[in-house]
Design a protein around this motif. Structure first.
Motif, mmCIF file in Angstrom:
data_model
loop_
_atom_site.group_PDB
_atom_site.id
_atom_site.type_symbol
_atom_site.label_atom_id
_atom_site.label_comp_id
_atom_site.label_asym_id
_atom_site.label_seq_id
_atom_site.Cartn_x
_atom_site.Cartn_y
_atom_site.Cartn_z
ATOM 1 N N VAL A 111 -29.223 52.558 0.876
ATOM 2 C CA VAL A 111 -28.957 51.124 0.899
ATOM 3 C C VAL A 111 -28.970 50.574 -0.518
ATOM 4 O O VAL A 111 -28.111 49.793 -0.919
ATOM 5 N N GLY A 166 -25.977 51.095 -2.492
ATOM 6 C CA GLY A 166 -24.798 50.449 -1.941
ATOM 7 C C GLY A 166 -23.855 51.390 -1.222
ATOM 8 O O GLY A 166 -22.676 51.086 -1.101
ATOM 9 N N LEU A 167 -24.350 52.535 -0.773
ATOM 10 C CA LEU A 167 -23.474 53.476 -0.093
ATOM 11 C C LEU A 167 -22.985 52.873 1.218
ATOM 12 O O LEU A 167 -23.590 51.969 1.769
ATOM 13 N N SER A 168 -21.883 53.391 1.703
ATOM 14 C CA SER A 168 -21.352 52.887 2.965
ATOM 15 C C SER A 168 -20.634 54.015 3.672
ATOM 16 O O SER A 168 -20.421 55.080 3.108
ATOM 17 N N LEU A 212 -23.815 56.488 4.360
ATOM 18 C CA LEU A 212 -24.943 55.658 4.776
ATOM 19 C C LEU A 212 -25.429 56.086 6.152
ATOM 20 O O LEU A 212 -26.628 56.178 6.400
ATOM 21 N N ILE A 219 -29.034 55.217 8.914
ATOM 22 C CA ILE A 219 -28.794 53.789 9.072
ATOM 23 C C ILE A 219 -27.556 53.603 9.924
ATOM 24 O O ILE A 219 -26.479 54.085 9.586
ATOM 25 N N TRP A 232 -24.946 51.732 10.538
ATOM 26 C CA TRP A 232 -24.207 50.621 9.952
ATOM 27 C C TRP A 232 -22.736 50.991 9.982
ATOM 28 O O TRP A 232 -22.264 51.785 9.191
ATOM 29 N N LEU A 259 -19.084 48.950 10.238
ATOM 30 C CA LEU A 259 -18.523 47.599 10.245
ATOM 31 C C LEU A 259 -17.720 47.321 11.502
ATOM 32 O O LEU A 259 -17.551 46.176 11.892
ATOM 33 N N LYS A 272 -18.684 47.889 14.373
ATOM 34 C CA LYS A 272 -19.650 47.302 15.299
ATOM 35 C C LYS A 272 -20.312 46.070 14.701
ATOM 36 O O LYS A 272 -20.537 45.090 15.387
ATOM 37 N N VAL A 273 -20.655 46.152 13.400
ATOM 38 C CA VAL A 273 -21.493 45.108 12.804
ATOM 39 C C VAL A 273 -20.729 43.809 12.636
ATOM 40 O O VAL A 273 -21.201 42.756 13.039
ATOM 41 N N ASP A 274 -19.550 43.867 11.984
ATOM 42 C CA ASP A 274 -18.744 42.658 12.118
ATOM 43 C C ASP A 274 -17.363 43.022 12.634
ATOM 44 O O ASP A 274 -16.508 43.474 11.912
ATOM 45 N N TYR A 283 -14.485 37.150 1.143
ATOM 46 C CA TYR A 283 -14.645 38.592 0.991
ATOM 47 C C TYR A 283 -14.414 39.214 2.357
ATOM 48 O O TYR A 283 -15.141 38.908 3.299
ATOM 49 N N ARG A 292 -13.629 42.876 4.689
ATOM 50 C CA ARG A 292 -13.865 44.313 4.583
ATOM 51 C C ARG A 292 -13.480 44.991 5.880
ATOM 52 O O ARG A 292 -13.508 44.388 6.949
ATOM 53 N N GLU A 332 -17.011 51.258 3.202
ATOM 54 C CA GLU A 332 -16.581 49.868 3.289
ATOM 55 C C GLU A 332 -15.501 49.589 2.261
ATOM 56 O O GLU A 332 -15.744 49.656 1.066
ATOM 57 N N ARG A 351 -12.918 46.447 -3.517
ATOM 58 C CA ARG A 351 -14.216 47.112 -3.489
ATOM 59 C C ARG A 351 -13.976 48.452 -2.813
ATOM 60 O O ARG A 351 -14.045 48.583 -1.606
ATOM 61 N N ASP A 393 -17.981 29.702 1.602
ATOM 62 C CA ASP A 393 -16.643 30.224 1.383
ATOM 63 C C ASP A 393 -15.859 30.163 2.691
ATOM 64 O O ASP A 393 -16.327 29.598 3.690
ATOM 65 N N ASN A 405 -31.237 43.529 0.698
ATOM 66 C CA ASN A 405 -31.420 44.842 0.087
ATOM 67 C C ASN A 405 -30.107 45.540 -0.228
ATOM 68 O O ASN A 405 -30.104 46.633 -0.755
ATOM 69 N N TYR A 406 -28.978 44.941 0.089
ATOM 70 C CA TYR A 406 -27.701 45.647 -0.015
ATOM 71 C C TYR A 406 -26.742 44.806 -0.846
ATOM 72 O O TYR A 406 -26.349 43.718 -0.420
ATOM 73 N N LEU A 407 -26.404 45.278 -2.020
ATOM 74 C CA LEU A 407 -25.403 44.602 -2.845
ATOM 75 C C LEU A 407 -24.050 45.200 -2.499
ATOM 76 O O LEU A 407 -23.733 46.310 -2.881
ATOM 77 N N HIS A 451 -22.091 39.772 -3.784
ATOM 78 C CA HIS A 451 -22.150 39.608 -2.336
ATOM 79 C C HIS A 451 -23.323 40.417 -1.805
ATOM 80 O O HIS A 451 -23.297 41.642 -1.869
ATOM 81 N N TYR A 454 -32.466 47.067 11.090
ATOM 82 C CA TYR A 454 -32.139 47.823 12.295
ATOM 83 C C TYR A 454 -31.773 46.891 13.430
ATOM 84 O O TYR A 454 -32.434 45.871 13.647
ATOM 85 N N ASP A 494 -26.828 42.569 14.553
ATOM 86 C CA ASP A 494 -25.381 42.641 14.588
ATOM 87 C C ASP A 494 -24.699 41.751 13.574
ATOM 88 O O ASP A 494 -23.735 42.147 12.953
ATOM 89 N N ASN A 495 -25.179 40.542 13.409
ATOM 90 C CA ASN A 495 -24.575 39.685 12.402
ATOM 91 C C ASN A 495 -25.552 39.518 11.245
ATOM 92 O O ASN A 495 -26.335 38.582 11.209
ATOM 93 N N SER A 497 -26.407 49.786 -6.893
ATOM 94 C CA SER A 497 -24.951 49.806 -6.717
ATOM 95 C C SER A 497 -24.247 48.946 -7.760
ATOM 96 O O SER A 497 -23.027 48.943 -7.832
#
Lengths: 393, 159
Positions: free
Chosen positions: A215, A218-220, A224, A229, A231, A233, A235-237, A327, A329, A336, A355, B23, B50-52, B71, B77, B80-81, B107
């Motif tokens: 985290v 900044g891995l994705s 990640l 984790i 994570w 996207l 699902k998350v957004d 922004y 993604r 990401e 990005r 924004d 914790n995440y840039l 950003h 854990y 969702d949003n 990062s």
């Protein structure tokens, strides 16, 4: 008895930019103590083409042919983000059918990208055979792309408000055939690779990343998710219509190269699941937004509904970006992929920041290879999955 | 201007900032002075961001100032949003200096180097601040709006 000392100083070795396992034109300056890596410095920029600068004097439609050259193995994703950014900025809705076509294309592209990760990764470890196997399946995906878009790699298929052309007659059946065939292919890979003792010896415990580290760096994407984790996207957004399908986020908690391999192979199966559902449920209707917002909406009719009258044609080539910023993604196969877009009430974006997932994921490489053996560099770099086209842009 | 709840929280704890509204996706945007940025970054990290996701720099206007945009997201854990926030730090063109956040979010490493390379913001305390994509001998900052591309001729002048 003392061991014979051949050299007492550290050795500095230059790897790349033409080294075959550098996945393009990455250059590493490695400081070695015998076989042990003391330090490693990546040097980038050999494929830099100024993609962000180019974007600043192109309209979106003019810029679309360039974007497939960022990540040239997952080309659909670069197009998706390039049209998503202006769509979000101007609140353009896309028809359901277009959204489903996009999802199918994106997931096919994800499989193609993961396949062309798997082959070179195994080749880095010394196993040449999978390289030829993956091309067998990847060719079929590219045949599907060719049938729908006319191009195999640089499709230029996505448009603001939809896609450029509808699926040709019989494409859906071919796509389903491919899904059935490919599921057997994945089983074949797993039988060949996953339990292979030579493979496990090379990847287990190599390149360990803990969850917090992942985290913080900044891995994705799979990098990640392999560190425990969940994570994703999609699902998350949720974007496009991913929330209408039944699938699971693939993740592992070990955080080593083996975990990343397992995540990617699992994702290929999940992608097939998504494609199968999307192909089953694909709705009829228009494949592009036949209406621009500035035309007056008909009263009392729901957009994209049965009775709705479409007024104009798709968004015009000189599509204007308003003075706002955002922004956006998407979850690309490597992680990401984001765009930070600043509009300026003109045709051209004021700032178009890309990005790229590979660029951010690559940062952790020097830390991972320290205190490892020279031969582990290929394993670790391979498991990061970079494409220099998007790292250097 | 409407204030977001993070801005209110910062006001309550007497942290100096300025709200820039939201924004286009409704993400709260804050402006922070370059001098305060290193301490406020720590506050935000401790708070849970914790995440840039992305660090970006751009030229606000020709002859105007430069902006460094961060950003941030909070990864937890089962959420969702996740909470997101966008931070902007502005710097003057004649001496653009902004504290680096590399020591908080790793990062920022390549991304701040890229911002230095492209628009010429110097990030203080960055461990290896040098050009990353352009050749090391390059002169000028390519993504500034007043940049003139060297040896570039329009095609009609080529004969």
């Amino acid at each position: 008895m003392s061991l014979p000392l051949t050299r007492k100083d550290l050795m500095i070795v230059n790897m790349g930019p033409q080294h075959p396992s550098m996945h393009g034109v990455l250059r590493l300056i490695v400081t070695l103590d015998g076989e042990d890596v003391i330090d490693c410095e990546p040097i980038l920029g050999y494929l830099h083409r100024g993609m962000e600068k180019i974007a600043e004097n192109r309209t979106i439609i003019q810029y679309l042919p360039y974007v497939t050259r960022w990540d040239y193995l997952a080309t659909m994703f670069t197009e998706a983000i390039t049209v998503n950014a202006p769509e979000f900025l101007e609140n353009i809705q896309i028809p359901q059918r277009a959204s489903y076509i996009r999802v199918i294309m994106l997931e096919l592209s994800r499989i193609a990208s993961h396949l062309l990760w798997l082959g070179p990764f195994m080749a880095d470890l010394g196993a040449q055979t999978p390289f030829f196997y993956i091309f067998r399946e990847r060719e079929l995906i590219y045949d599907l792309f060719e049938a729908a878009t006319g191009m195999r790699m640089m499709h230029n298929y996505f448009r603001i408000g939809g896609v450029a052309a509808d699926l040709p007659y019989g494409w859906i059946e071919k796509c389903l055939d491919f899904c059935d065939y490919f599921l057997r292919g994945v089983v074949e890979y797993q039988q060949l690779i996953t339990q292979n003792p030579i493979f496990l010896e090379r990847v287990e415990g190599v390149g360990f990343i803990s969850g917090e580290e992942a985290v913080n760096w900044g891995l994705s994407g799979p990098m990640l998710r392999a560190s425990g984790i969940q994570w994703d996207l999609r699902k998350v957004d949720p974007y496009e219509s991913y929330n209408q399908f039944d699938w699971k986020v693939q993740w592992q908690k070990e955080g080593d190269s083996l975990a990343r391999y397992l995540v990617r192979v699992g994702e290929m199966r999940e992608s097939i699941k998504i494609i199968q559902q999307a192909v089953e449920k694909i709705p009829g209707g228009p494949y592009e937004n036949l209406e621009v917002r500035r035309f007056k909406k008909e009263k009392n009719s729901e957009w994209n509904d049965f009775e709705y009258k479409f007024l104009g044609k798709k968004p015009s080539p000189n599509f204007e970006l308003s003075r706002q910023e955002l922004y956006v993604r998407v979850e690309a196969p490597k992680g990401e992929l984001g765009i930070y877009l600043v509009g300026d009430d003109s045709l051209f974006p004021w700032r178009w920041k890309i990005r790229p997932p590979g660029f951010i994921n690559l940062q952790i490489l020097p830390q991972l290879v320290k205190k490892m053996k020279l031969a582990d560099i290929m394993t670790i770099l391979g498991s990061i999955d970079i494409i220099m086209g998007e790292v250097d842009r | 201007m409407q204030q977001g709840w993070l801005s209110n929280w910062l006001v309550k704890h007497e942290v100096v900032h300025r709200s820039l509204g939201f924004d286009h996706r409704g993400i709260e945007t804050l402006q922070i002075k370059a001098g305060d940025w290193d301490s406020i970054a720590v506050i935000l990290y401790v708070y849970g961001y914790n995440y840039l996701r992305s660090q970006c720099a751009y030229d606000v206007a020709p002859g105007g100032s430069l902006a460094s945009v961060y950003h941030l997201t909070r990864i937890q854990y089962g959420i969702d949003n996740p909470e997101e926030v966008c931070i902007k730090v502005f710097a003057q063109k004649d001496n653009p200096r902004i504290p680096s956040v590399f020591w908080i979010w790793r990062s920022a490493d390549f991304q701040e180097r890229e911002s230095y390379d492209m628009v010429g913001i110097s990030y203080d305390n960055h461990p290896r601040l040098k050009r990353i994509l352009m050749p090391e001998s390059w002169i000028g900052w390519p993504l500034r709006k007043d940049y003139i591309t060297p040896n570039f001729y329009e095609i009609q002048d080529a004969h």
